[in-house]
Design an enzyme around this catalytic site. Structure first.
Site, PDB file in Angstrom:
ATOM      1  N   TYR A   1       4.457  18.101  12.906  1.00 35.69           N
ATOM      2  CA  TYR A   1       4.025  17.293  11.765  1.00 35.69           C
ATOM      3  C   TYR A   1       4.519  17.889  10.454  1.00 35.69           C
ATOM      4  O   TYR A   1       5.048  18.996  10.416  1.00 35.69           O
ATOM      5  CB  TYR A   1       2.510  17.135  11.763  1.00 35.69           C
ATOM      6  CG  TYR A   1       1.719  18.341  11.304  1.00 35.69           C
ATOM      7  CD1 TYR A   1       1.605  19.474  12.115  1.00 35.69           C
ATOM      8  CD2 TYR A   1       1.081  18.362  10.067  1.00 35.69           C
ATOM      9  CE1 TYR A   1       0.873  20.578  11.700  1.00 35.69           C
ATOM     10  CE2 TYR A   1       0.342  19.460   9.646  1.00 35.69           C
ATOM     11  CZ  TYR A   1       0.245  20.567  10.455  1.00 35.69           C
ATOM     12  OH  TYR A   1      -0.473  21.644  10.040  1.00 35.69           O
TER      13      TYR A   1
ATOM     14  N   LYS B   1       5.886  23.765  12.972  1.00 32.03           N
ATOM     15  CA  LYS B   1       4.682  23.099  12.445  1.00 32.03           C
ATOM     16  C   LYS B   1       4.122  22.183  13.532  1.00 32.03           C
ATOM     17  O   LYS B   1       4.274  20.956  13.504  1.00 32.03           O
ATOM     18  CB  LYS B   1       5.002  22.354  11.140  1.00 32.03           C
ATOM     19  CG  LYS B   1       3.755  22.127  10.276  1.00 32.03           C
ATOM     20  CD  LYS B   1       4.140  21.770   8.867  1.00 32.03           C
ATOM     21  CE  LYS B   1       2.986  21.244   8.031  1.00 32.03           C
ATOM     22  NZ  LYS B   1       1.849  22.125   7.853  1.00 32.03           N
TER      23      LYS B   1
ATOM     24  N   GLU C   1      -0.731  34.971   7.472  1.00 32.52           N
ATOM     25  CA  GLU C   1      -0.892  33.875   6.501  1.00 32.52           C
ATOM     26  C   GLU C   1      -2.335  33.406   6.548  1.00 32.52           C
ATOM     27  O   GLU C   1      -3.169  33.985   7.232  1.00 32.52           O
ATOM     28  CB  GLU C   1       0.078  32.735   6.837  1.00 32.52           C
ATOM     29  CG  GLU C   1      -0.158  32.148   8.220  1.00 32.52           C
ATOM     30  CD  GLU C   1       0.828  31.041   8.584  1.00 32.52           C
ATOM     31  OE1 GLU C   1       1.424  30.433   7.695  1.00 32.52           O
ATOM     32  OE2 GLU C   1       0.975  30.779   9.798  1.00 32.52           O
TER      33      GLU C   1
ATOM     34  N   LEU D   1       4.160  30.077   9.117  1.00 29.83           N
ATOM     35  CA  LEU D   1       4.846  28.841   8.757  1.00 29.83           C
ATOM     36  C   LEU D   1       5.641  29.115   7.478  1.00 29.83           C
ATOM     37  O   LEU D   1       5.112  29.733   6.548  1.00 29.83           O
ATOM     38  CB  LEU D   1       3.839  27.717   8.510  1.00 29.83           C
ATOM     39  CG  LEU D   1       4.508  26.383   8.217  1.00 29.83           C
ATOM     40  CD1 LEU D   1       5.076  25.785   9.494  1.00 29.83           C
ATOM     41  CD2 LEU D   1       3.532  25.409   7.583  1.00 29.83           C
TER      42      LEU D   1
END
Ligand code: PMP
Length: 292
Positions: free
Chosen positions: A33, A148, A180, A204
């Protein structure tokens, strides 16, 4: 704005669209996505988002169902159908529907393409003056966080843990190193220097992260991309999180302890100003009808 949905050629209110329970996205989270913002009716940072979508699709070995111009046209139509202005667009591509449930990917999948627009909530003024609370947790995710993927169960559980602790974000540590946030990238200021974990397969590669690094460097602010330990995080002068829908926001409490002076720091103010100016510049380009 009017929330709008798109599924494999059909436009409708999102809740009116129907997918097959045999869709591999539903059965296996076999899909990827993107989340993109539109400002003044125009998609922001579209090229890096479409490039990352391509890398995610390459990562799951699924051919991109649309060309970049076709994605652009689809996104523009979604924005127009939603009434333009400022909004967020979620897009999802799955490996499609199979006649029976089978882990093995089909040889010739027909991808499912889904789009959803939503309102872009304004950042509450209190967040800008007081900052956010975050917690830390071990990073339980797989070794390809650069894809993702729609398989977001760890992120969902981590977000739940943050909410239960009255915090907005969960910062993740893998083998003692900061990766993250559960839905953001992380920056840390130590001894006046801006640092962020390197863009490897454990994070990411955030579009906002990349753009902020570029803006900072252009203004003469050095950004180091290097591994960061839990101790470096806890002893930071400032912590920021970045994401498409939130921009760059300050974290001022971590696991219940104040970060730095407990209020948004000097460098965050500077970078937030640069970020706002960057968006304002984009709005001016949209108004002038310039290609972006
Ligand atoms: N990391 C994770 C795990 C995320 O979910 C997100 C945003 N969805 C980000 C980083 C930030 O990426 P971007 O700036 O491209 O939105």
């Amino acid at each position: 704005m009017t929330p709008t949905g798109y599924l494999n050629g059909d436009w409708a209110a999102p809740e009116a669209l129907r997918i097959s329970p045999l869709d591999r996205g539903f059965l296996f989270a076999d899909g990827v996505y993107e989340v993109i913002c539109a400002f003044d009716g125009a998609p922001f940072a579209l090229a890096p988002h479409l490039e990352r979508l391509q890398r995610s699709l390459d990562g799951i070995e699924l051919a991109n169902p649309l060309t970049a111009p076709a994605w652009t046209a689809l996104l523009e139509e979604a924005i127009a159908r939603s009434g333009g202005g400022d909004l967020s667009i979620y897009l999802q591509v799955t490996r499609g529907v199979q006649p029976r449930r089978d882990h093995a990917p089909p040889a010739a999948p027909v991808p499912t393409v889904f789009l959803l627009t939503g309102a872009l909530p304004a950042t509450p003024a209190q967040v800008l003056t007081e900052g956010l609370a975050a917690i830390t947790r071990p990073d339980p995710r797989w070794a390809r966080c650069d894809i993702k993927s729609i398989a977001l169960l760890p992120n969902v559980l981590l977000r739940g843990a943050a909410s239960a602790a009255n915090a907005s974000e969960c910062l993740l540590l893998r083998d003692g190193q900061l990766t993250e946030g559960a839905a953001s990238n992380v920056f840390v200021v130590r001894e006046g220097k801006v640092l962020t974990p390197p863009a490897d397969a454990h994070i990411l590669h955030g579009v906002t992260r990349d753009e902020l690094i570029t803006l900072a460097r252009r203004s003469g602010i050095d950004v180091g991309e290097q591994p960061l330990t839990q101790a470096m995080l806890e002893g930071a002068e400032e912590i920021w999180v970045t994401s498409t829908t939130r921009g760059v926001l300050p974290v001022t409490r971590l696991d219940g302890q104040a970060i730095g002076t407990g209020v948004p720091g000097r460098l965050w103010h500077r970078l937030h100003g640069l970020w706002q100016a960057h968006i304002d510049d984009f709005r001016r380009q949209v108004a002038a009808g310039k290609p972006r």
